[in-house]
Design a protein around this motif. Structure first.
Motif, short mmCIF file in Angstrom:
data_model
loop_
_atom_site.label_atom_id
_atom_site.label_comp_id
_atom_site.label_asym_id
_atom_site.label_seq_id
_atom_site.Cartn_x
_atom_site.Cartn_y
_atom_site.Cartn_z
N ALA A 132 -21.36 -30.38 0.71
CA ALA A 132 -22.20 -31.14 1.75
C ALA A 132 -22.79 -32.31 1.35
O ALA A 132 -22.96 -32.59 -0.11
N PRO A 133 -22.50 -33.56 1.90
CA PRO A 133 -22.43 -33.40 3.26
C PRO A 133 -20.72 -33.53 3.73
O PRO A 133 -20.34 -33.47 5.00
N ARG A 148 -25.66 -27.56 -0.24
CA ARG A 148 -26.10 -28.29 -1.50
C ARG A 148 -26.84 -27.25 -2.45
O ARG A 148 -27.28 -27.53 -3.55
N ASP A 149 -27.75 -26.30 -1.64
CA ASP A 149 -28.72 -25.60 -2.55
C ASP A 149 -27.91 -24.24 -2.92
O ASP A 149 -28.51 -23.19 -3.14
N ASP A 150 -26.66 -24.15 -3.05
CA ASP A 150 -26.00 -22.97 -3.18
C ASP A 150 -25.04 -23.10 -4.49
O ASP A 150 -23.75 -22.90 -4.17
N VAL A 181 -22.76 -34.72 -5.79
CA VAL A 181 -22.82 -33.35 -5.98
C VAL A 181 -23.94 -33.06 -6.93
O VAL A 181 -24.10 -33.69 -7.78
N PRO A 182 -24.93 -32.27 -6.43
CA PRO A 182 -26.08 -31.96 -7.04
C PRO A 182 -25.89 -31.51 -8.56
O PRO A 182 -24.88 -30.99 -8.77
N SER A 183 -26.61 -31.94 -9.55
CA SER A 183 -26.48 -31.83 -10.86
C SER A 183 -26.36 -30.35 -11.38
O SER A 183 -25.80 -29.93 -11.90
N ASP A 184 -27.52 -29.47 -10.64
CA ASP A 184 -27.56 -28.05 -11.04
C ASP A 184 -26.36 -27.38 -10.50
O ASP A 184 -25.86 -26.39 -11.09
#
Ligand code: 1GP
Length: 244
Positions: A132-133, A148-150, A181-184
């Protein structure tokens, strides 16, 4: 040396940068100039592709100009089987793993495989995962975008791609995404696979590029910034932040 061997050799020295040029976004001469600039700044390969508007004609002309103006491999980044050019050095032979449509998972690949073989294009096997997005490519590709939180879901897709034999994994936030894309998620996926991890979408400055690299990306792709005026200094600082 094959393009894949060139990339694997270069990866031993650190993360790589690839410049994505969309044949539908400028005329072929301008694409050649961008490729020349990107090479002089140290980009490691030129990717050629876009989600919409790529035709056999603009692909061939753009690929030829890029070939004439660069000293790094050019890799076709296809949006389907409708166009294929012998003027690229390799092709990302890829499957959009989280598409709801079999077209992007396997049917386009079935349609394109005979031409890839006939042209002798080097295939770079890749599992493509839309986060996402997702932007245009997520929409066109009917992706079940990874929230984004998965990070675990992203890693499961990446592991499935690797276990199916794919030799690289691409985490894509979508061209022009407001955030990369989120770093984690990048770190989690990187720890879950042993093939090179490509990350792109929404990387617009040196700080973001460094964050993505430090999170574990092996290859950082930037596209949109080269379509802006005065892209040279931005591209220079992005490539520097990846190489130092
Ligand atoms: C798109 O990941 C690439 O496939 C590049 O994204 O255009 O946002 O740099 P940007």
């Amino acid at each position: 040396m094959s393009v894949e061997d060139y990339l694997l050799q270069k990866l031993k020295t650190g993360a790589l940068h690839m410049t994505l040029i969309d044949p539908a976004s400028q005329d072929p001469a301008q694409a050649g100039k961008i490729a020349r600039d990107a090479c002089s700044l140290g980009t490691d390969a030129i990717m050629i592709g876009g989600s919409t508007g790529v035709t056999q004609e603009n692909l061939d002309q753009t690929a030829l100009e890029i070939k004439d103006n660069s000293d790094v491999p050019s890799i076709y980044f296809p949006s389907g089987a409708e166009a294929m050019s012998p003027h690229c050095d390799a092709i990302y032979f890829m499957s959009m793993l989280n598409s709801r449509s079999l077209d992007w998972v396997i049917r386009e690949q079935v349609a394109g495989a005979p031409a890839v073989k006939k042209l002798g294009l080097e295939p770079l096997s890749m599992g493509y995962i839309i986060v996402a997005p997702g932007m245009k490519v997520g929409e066109v590709g009917q992706a079940d975008v990874i929230p984004r939180d998965d990070p675990k879901l992203a890693a499961s897709y990446a592991m499935a791609g690797e276990l199916l034999g794919m030799r690289s994994i691409y985490l894509e936030a979508g061209s022009g995404a407001p955030a990369h894309v989120p770093s984690d998620m990048i770190s989690y996926v990187k720890k879950s696979i042993s093939v090179p991890l490509i990350v792109g979408g929404g990387i617009r400055d040196a700080e973001a590029a460094k964050e993505v690299k430090d999170a574990g990306a092996d290859v950082i792709v930037t596209g949109t910034i080269i379509e802006e005026n005065g892209y040279l200094s931005k591209l220079e600082s992005i490539i520097k932040s990846i190489k130092t």
